[in-house]
Design a protein around this motif. Structure first.
Motif, PDB file in Angstrom:
ATOM      1  N   GLY A   1       0.835  -1.198   0.000  1.00 37.06           N
ATOM      2  CA  GLY A   1       0.000   0.000   0.000  1.00 37.06           C
ATOM      3  C   GLY A   1       0.867   1.244   0.000  1.00 37.06           C
ATOM      4  N   VAL A   2       0.508   2.219  -0.858  1.00 37.16           N
ATOM      5  CA  VAL A   2       1.277   3.460  -0.961  1.00 37.16           C
ATOM      6  C   VAL A   2       0.368   4.609  -0.523  1.00 37.16           C
ATOM      7  CG1 VAL A   2       2.666   4.926  -2.462  1.00 37.16           C
ATOM      8  CG2 VAL A   2       2.538   2.455  -2.898  1.00 37.16           C
ATOM      9  N   VAL A   3       0.760   5.289   0.552  1.00 34.44           N
ATOM     10  CA  VAL A   3      -0.100   6.319   1.143  1.00 34.44           C
ATOM     11  C   VAL A   3      -0.116   7.568   0.270  1.00 34.44           C
ATOM     12  CG1 VAL A   3      -0.439   7.815   3.148  1.00 34.44           C
ATOM     13  CG2 VAL A   3       0.370   5.467   3.467  1.00 34.44           C
TER      14      VAL A   3
ATOM     15  N   GLY B   1      -7.333   9.871   4.123  1.00 39.26           N
ATOM     16  CA  GLY B   1      -8.518  10.071   4.955  1.00 39.26           C
ATOM     17  C   GLY B   1      -9.142   8.769   5.447  1.00 39.26           C
ATOM     18  N   ASP B   2      -8.659   7.631   4.950  1.00 37.19           N
ATOM     19  CA  ASP B   2      -9.185   6.342   5.401  1.00 37.19           C
ATOM     20  C   ASP B   2      -8.378   5.863   6.611  1.00 37.19           C
ATOM     21  OD1 ASP B   2     -11.034   6.275   3.383  1.00 37.19           O
ATOM     22  OD2 ASP B   2      -9.767   5.085   2.029  1.00 37.19           O
ATOM     23  N   GLY B   3      -9.084   5.442   7.638  1.00 37.15           N
ATOM     24  CA  GLY B   3      -8.385   4.993   8.843  1.00 37.15           C
ATOM     25  C   GLY B   3      -8.008   3.528   8.779  1.00 37.15           C
ATOM     26  N   SER B   4      -7.532   3.064   7.619  1.00 33.12           N
ATOM     27  CA  SER B   4      -7.205   1.640   7.466  1.00 33.12           C
ATOM     28  C   SER B   4      -6.110   1.462   6.425  1.00 33.12           C
ATOM     29  CB  SER B   4      -8.462   0.886   7.004  1.00 33.12           C
ATOM     30  OG  SER B   4      -8.121  -0.350   6.416  1.00 33.12           O
TER      31      SER B   4
ATOM     32  N   ARG C   1       1.030  13.523   9.964  1.00 30.94           N
ATOM     33  CA  ARG C   1       1.042  12.444  10.976  1.00 30.94           C
ATOM     34  C   ARG C   1      -0.294  12.313  11.678  1.00 30.94           C
ATOM     35  NH1 ARG C   1       2.864  14.102  16.871  1.00 30.94           N
ATOM     36  NH2 ARG C   1       1.785  12.140  17.192  1.00 30.94           N
ATOM     37  N   PHE C   2      -1.137  13.353  11.613  1.00 32.02           N
ATOM     38  CA  PHE C   2      -2.456  13.279  12.252  1.00 32.02           C
ATOM     39  C   PHE C   2      -3.533  12.754  11.302  1.00 32.02           C
ATOM     40  CE2 PHE C   2      -0.339  16.522  14.916  1.00 32.02           C
ATOM     41  CZ  PHE C   2      -0.472  15.880  16.132  1.00 32.02           C
ATOM     42  N   SER C   3      -3.173  12.396  10.077  1.00 34.85           N
ATOM     43  CA  SER C   3      -4.155  11.849   9.131  1.00 34.85           C
ATOM     44  C   SER C   3      -4.715  10.540   9.674  1.00 34.85           C
ATOM     45  CB  SER C   3      -3.491  11.547   7.788  1.00 34.85           C
ATOM     46  OG  SER C   3      -2.912  12.700   7.261  1.00 34.85           O
ATOM     47  N   PRO C   4      -5.996  10.262   9.400  1.00 35.45           N
ATOM     48  CA  PRO C   4      -6.569   8.990   9.850  1.00 35.45           C
ATOM     49  C   PRO C   4      -5.733   7.780   9.422  1.00 35.45           C
ATOM     50  CG  PRO C   4      -8.298  10.423   9.032  1.00 35.45           C
ATOM     51  CD  PRO C   4      -6.999  11.136   8.764  1.00 35.45           C
ATOM     52  N   VAL C   5      -5.189   7.808   8.205  1.00 35.80           N
ATOM     53  CA  VAL C   5      -4.437   6.636   7.735  1.00 35.80           C
ATOM     54  C   VAL C   5      -3.187   6.406   8.588  1.00 35.80           C
ATOM     55  CG1 VAL C   5      -2.895   7.749   6.039  1.00 35.80           C
ATOM     56  CG2 VAL C   5      -3.705   5.413   5.641  1.00 35.80           C
TER      57      VAL C   5
ATOM     58  N   ALA D   1      -3.566   4.061  11.438  1.00 36.19           N
ATOM     59  CA  ALA D   1      -3.543   2.668  10.986  1.00 36.19           C
ATOM     60  C   ALA D   1      -2.118   2.233  10.644  1.00 36.19           C
ATOM     61  CB  ALA D   1      -4.460   2.499   9.770  1.00 36.19           C
ATOM     62  N   VAL D   2      -1.344   3.134  10.035  1.00 41.12           N
ATOM     63  CA  VAL D   2       0.044   2.801   9.679  1.00 41.12           C
ATOM     64  C   VAL D   2       0.864   2.565  10.954  1.00 41.12           C
ATOM     65  CG1 VAL D   2       2.183   3.695   8.638  1.00 41.12           C
ATOM     66  CG2 VAL D   2      -0.001   3.996   7.449  1.00 41.12           C
ATOM     67  N   VAL D   3       0.640   3.407  11.974  1.00 41.17           N
ATOM     68  CA  VAL D   3       1.386   3.252  13.227  1.00 41.17           C
ATOM     69  C   VAL D   3       1.055   1.909  13.878  1.00 41.17           C
ATOM     70  CG1 VAL D   3       1.642   4.137  15.586  1.00 41.17           C
ATOM     71  CG2 VAL D   3       1.738   5.722  13.658  1.00 41.17           C
ATOM     72  N   SER D   4      -0.225   1.538  13.911  1.00 41.30           N
ATOM     73  CA  SER D   4      -0.529   0.260  14.564  1.00 41.30           C
ATOM     74  C   SER D   4      -0.058  -0.922  13.713  1.00 41.30           C
ATOM     75  CB  SER D   4      -2.008   0.152  14.949  1.00 41.30           C
ATOM     76  OG  SER D   4      -2.803   0.250  13.822  1.00 41.30           O
ATOM     77  N   PHE D   5      -0.085  -0.757  12.383  1.00 46.22           N
ATOM     78  CA  PHE D   5       0.467  -1.788  11.485  1.00 46.22           C
ATOM     79  C   PHE D   5       1.968  -1.973  11.774  1.00 46.22           C
ATOM     80  CE2 PHE D   5       2.477  -2.754   7.290  1.00 46.22           C
ATOM     81  CZ  PHE D   5       1.837  -3.952   7.007  1.00 46.22           C
ATOM     82  N   ALA D   6       2.687  -0.854  11.912  1.00 43.84           N
ATOM     83  CA  ALA D   6       4.129  -0.924  12.189  1.00 43.84           C
ATOM     84  C   ALA D   6       4.392  -1.519  13.562  1.00 43.84           C
ATOM     85  CB  ALA D   6       4.743   0.473  12.095  1.00 43.84           C
TER      86      ALA D   6
END
Lengths: 87, 225
Positions: free
Chosen positions: B6-8, B36-39, B65-69, B72-77
């Motif tokens: 996935g490319v943000v 804007g997607d939190g996933s 860094r405050f974007s919804p995505v 999700a990226v932080v929890s993925f990492a």
């Protein structure tokens, strides 16, 4: 109460400031020979509604820590004052 | 099935399609992740690409860094997923706290757009596992705020843990210890200022970005199993 807030964001001591250094180097060309220690920062102003000055200061400190500055390289100097014409 | 990368895409990103092309060239599936997607949509790896997310207002990466995505990226990492931040993406990852340190204005105050030589100093990361330690790679840089800095304690820790994965052969921007790219302690998050996605074919002047991005695609494939 409405407070008028000013946040001065500056690079922390010891962090190189290429903008400041460039300004300092150029000043002698204009005849200003005595200027030294130039540091460039930014100033952010806003109004904040809070119960009292202590609460306003606490909120601004949190805001600086989490958003307005990058604590790795920047410091914030906060000034909080009752806004003129307070509601 | 090919691994999914996935490319943000933030408002102001401008290297996302280069990354998509590079991933596809290397046999991966690439898709755009909207800010804007939190996933992260179940992908196997995430790239935060270069550009000027949110206009670099306030500081590069500070608003992105405050974007919804990014949540999700932080929890993925944090759960071990491979994440790579390139250029502005590196700035976003430091602001998000996924990587230590910060990027400040280049020494000399020049926007740098040139090809530089990088040395692979560690192959233990999701972006360097398929590269050869000590190899010299020619990869473009394109940045104004790429001067990596961190506290002396952080630098000592990066060195002790072998977390500096890429160094400049001839330091172009003043980065401490010639740092061009670092990884986190888990070695699943990498940030670098150079653009490997712009060095994927001799037609572009270099294909030295391929060993780096193929490491990422391999990490994505491994994450999928």
């Amino acid at each position: 109460m409405l407070f008028s807030v000013q946040v001065e964001v500056s690079l922390r001591e010891g962090v190189a400031d290429p903008q400041g250094a460039t300004i300092e180097r150029s000043l002698p060309h204009l005849g200003f020979d005595g200027v030294q220690g130039v540091r460039v920062g930014k100033c952010i102003r806003f109004d904040l509604e809070a119960a009292d000055e202590a609460a306003a200061t606490a909120e601004v400190e949190d805001l600086c820590q989490r958003f307005l500055t990058n604590p790795v390289i920047e410091d914030a100097t906060i000034t909080v004052a009752a806004a003129s014409g307070a509601r | 099935m090919a691994p999914r990368v996935g490319v943000v895409l933030f408002p102001g990103s401008n290297c996302e399609h280069d990354v998509v092309e590079a991933v596809r060239l290397l046999g991966g599936d690439a898709e755009i992740l909207w800010h804007g997607d939190g996933s992260v949509q179940g992908v196997d790896a995430v790239v935060v690409p270069g550009g000027f997310a949110h206009g670099d207002y306030l500081r590069p990466g500070a608003i992105a860094r405050f974007s919804p995505v990014m949540e999700a990226v932080v929890s993925f990492a944090r759960s071990g997923g491979p994440v790579v931040g390139i250029c502005n993406g590196f700035q976003v990852l430091t602001e998000a706290g996924l990587l230590p340190g910060a990027l400040q204005k280049n020494r000399g105050l020049k926007f740098l757009c040139t090809t530089v030589e990088l040395r692979v100093d560690s192959t233990e990361s999701v972006l360097t596992s398929s590269a050869t330690k000590g190899a010299i790679l020619r990869v473009p840089i394109n940045h104004f705020e790429g001067n990596y800095t961190c506290s002396p304690e952080t630098l000592a820790q990066l060195r002790a843990n072998d977390q500096v994965v890429l160094r400049y052969v001839d330091n172009p921007n003043g980065s401490v210890d010639d740092i061009a790219g670092i990884t986190n302690e888990g070695r699943n998050v990498v940030g670098l200022m150079p653009h490997p996605e712009r060095a994927i074919s001799p037609l572009l002047g270099s294909d030295d970005g391929l060993p780096l991005l193929s490491s990422l695609v391999a990490s994505a494939a491994a994450a999928r199993v």
